[in-house]
Scaffold this active site. Structure first.
Site, mmCIF file in Angstrom:
data_model
loop_
_atom_site.group_PDB
_atom_site.id
_atom_site.type_symbol
_atom_site.label_atom_id
_atom_site.label_comp_id
_atom_site.label_asym_id
_atom_site.label_seq_id
_atom_site.Cartn_x
_atom_site.Cartn_y
_atom_site.Cartn_z
ATOM 1 N N SER A 124 0.835 -1.201 0.000
ATOM 2 C CA SER A 124 0.000 0.000 0.000
ATOM 3 C C SER A 124 0.870 1.251 0.000
ATOM 4 O O SER A 124 1.990 1.243 0.529
ATOM 5 C CB SER A 124 -0.854 -0.018 1.275
ATOM 6 O OG SER A 124 -1.447 1.229 1.494
ATOM 7 N N TYR A 148 -1.694 -0.860 11.044
ATOM 8 C CA TYR A 148 -1.975 -1.418 9.713
ATOM 9 C C TYR A 148 -0.797 -1.147 8.779
ATOM 10 O O TYR A 148 -0.269 -2.055 8.117
ATOM 11 C CB TYR A 148 -3.266 -0.817 9.128
ATOM 12 C CG TYR A 148 -3.416 -1.073 7.650
ATOM 13 C CD1 TYR A 148 -3.706 -2.351 7.175
ATOM 14 C CD2 TYR A 148 -3.230 -0.045 6.708
ATOM 15 C CE1 TYR A 148 -3.820 -2.604 5.815
ATOM 16 C CE2 TYR A 148 -3.335 -0.282 5.347
ATOM 17 C CZ TYR A 148 -3.628 -1.561 4.907
ATOM 18 O OH TYR A 148 -3.725 -1.806 3.557
ATOM 19 N N LYS A 152 2.103 -3.757 6.929
ATOM 20 C CA LYS A 152 2.468 -3.814 5.507
ATOM 21 C C LYS A 152 3.968 -3.587 5.334
ATOM 22 O O LYS A 152 4.630 -4.265 4.551
ATOM 23 C CB LYS A 152 1.694 -2.745 4.711
ATOM 24 C CG LYS A 152 0.214 -3.023 4.604
ATOM 25 C CD LYS A 152 -0.064 -4.153 3.633
ATOM 26 C CE LYS A 152 -1.517 -4.563 3.618
ATOM 27 N NZ LYS A 152 -1.771 -5.803 2.912
#
Ligand code: NAD
Ligand code: UD1
Length: 335
Positions: A124, A148, A152
């Site tokens: 992302s 989050y 990643k």
């Protein structure tokens, strides 16, 4: 060739399954349906006219993943499975590290044990943190501001270490900007559970009357109209980027690429385009900024164009039109 698609019942995974099947790949979905609906499977089959195998299970179940890889003779994995809500990750960090990081770790162990050495991973733009310059290139410094994002980033680091130790592996890290839109059939699309976290699904639910109005989080950013600017990419273009990345891994080397359109649109640009394409008024009110939000973020997609011959072809009008068609045809999502 058979591809194991983890999280293939989700928003981006389902659109990628359509493109994989249409391109002649066999597809096996492994999904625990924690954030998706089984109805999506028959929709994928309806669009493509092809069947696919579905395993209802968890990517953290290493034995199950090994069984799938062997049973179906998979040659590559597309790894979409993961949790993705930033606010939720702040409240439940362990769930995110477990599901996203541990899940990917177990998946890699399973692949290693089965001799499957190709993986396309859903990263992302969040790994760039607050942009230090624009547009963002792949060599922009990496950082993360929430669990989050860190999950990643940690996965990316693990994959880089793993690749260094295992150079025969082919790994694609695809850093998505803001996926939006839906398949043009209107049969599959984004179906968030509960209150949507992201802009486009929220607007679509205001348009159907399911939500009263949109809260715009801040109109005092240094942007052309004061609202936040992002790089919206049509989910079908994103899916096609995955297909090209997979084909590239089959023929040559590992990849780390931005998948974005390279154009920044503000929240108000999106509202106005959605209104025009849907013919629906989107009532909104200006609220305070969302904690952790940045003013502007958009990609430099040059590397993806050069290495994959891929560009985002669908513009903002197509994104809004297709997102609206899906929402109008499925006002309650898949349920
Ligand atoms: P999604 O929630 O619609 O899809 C994820 C799918 O994975 C769901 O079907 C869910 O049921 C499944 N899943 C979750 N945990 C699982 C587990 N442990 N085992 C098996 N299945 C599991 O999300 P999406 O928008 O399609 O995103 C796909 C991937 O892309 C995610 O990894 C996400 O972090 C990443 N990503 C998404 C965006 C975005 O804005 N949508 C942006 C950047 C990156
Ligand atoms: C969010 C996540 C990011 C994640 C990305 C894609 C945060 C802080 N960031 O980013 O980590 O990678 O989604 O899943 O959650 N907006 C409104 N009202 C709304 C919803 C959004 O005004 O109801 C605005 C936001 O302030 C932003 C823009 O719309 O300016 C886009 O928001 P969103 O869709 O959440 O994406 P990101 O902010 O890019």
């Amino acid at each position: 060739m058979t591809i194991l698609v983890t999280g293939g019942a989700g928003y981006i995974g389902s659109h990628t399954c359509v493109e994989l099947l249409s391109a002649g790949f066999e597809v096996i979905i492994l999904d625990n349906f924690v954030n998706s609906h089984p109805e999506v499977i028959s929709r994928i089959e309806k669009i493509t006219g092809k069947g696919l195998a579905v395993i209802n299970g968890d990517v953290r179940d290493q034995a199950l993943v090994e069984e799938c890889l062997k049973k179906y003779s998979c040659t590559a994995v597309m790894h979409f499975a993961g949790l993705k809500a930033v606010g939720d990750s702040v409240k439940n960090p362990l769930a995110y590290y477990d599901n996203n990081f541990v899940g990917t770790h177990r998946l890699l162990l399973a692949m290693q044990n089965c001799g499957v050495e190709k993986i396309v991973f859903s990263s992302s733009a969040t790994v760039y943190g607050e942009p230090q310059y624009l547009p963002i290139t792949e060599d922009h410094p990496l950082t993360a501001t929430n669990p989050y994002g860190r999950s990643k980033l940690f996965i990316e680091e693990m994959l880089r270490d793993f690749h260094h130790a295992n150079p025969s592996w082919k790994i694609a890290l695809l850093r998505y900007f803001n996926p939006a839109g839906a398949h043009e059939s209107g049969l599959i699309g984004e179906d968030p559970m509960g209150l949507p976290n992201n802009l486009m699904p929220y607007i679509a639910q205001v348009a159907t009357g399911r939500r009263e109005y949109l809260s715009i989080w801040g109109n005092d950013y240094a942007t052309h109209d004061g609202t936040g600017v992002r790089d919206y990419i049509h989910v079908v273009d994103l899916a096609l980027g995955h297909l090209k990345a997979l084909q590239q891994l089959n023929s040559s080397k590992s990849l780390c690429l931005n998948l974005g359109a390279g154009i920044g649109y503000s929240v108000l640009d999106i509202v106005h385009t959605f209104e025009k394409t849907s013919g629906k008024k989107i009532p909104y009110q200006i609220d305070k900024r969302r904690f952790g939000d940045i003013a502007v973020c958009y990609a430099d997609p040059t590397l993806a164009r050069e290495s994959l011959d891929w560009v985002a072809r669908r513009d903002l009008v197509a994104i809004c039109k297709d997102h609206w068609r899906w929402q109008k045809q499925n006002p309650e999502g898949y349920a």
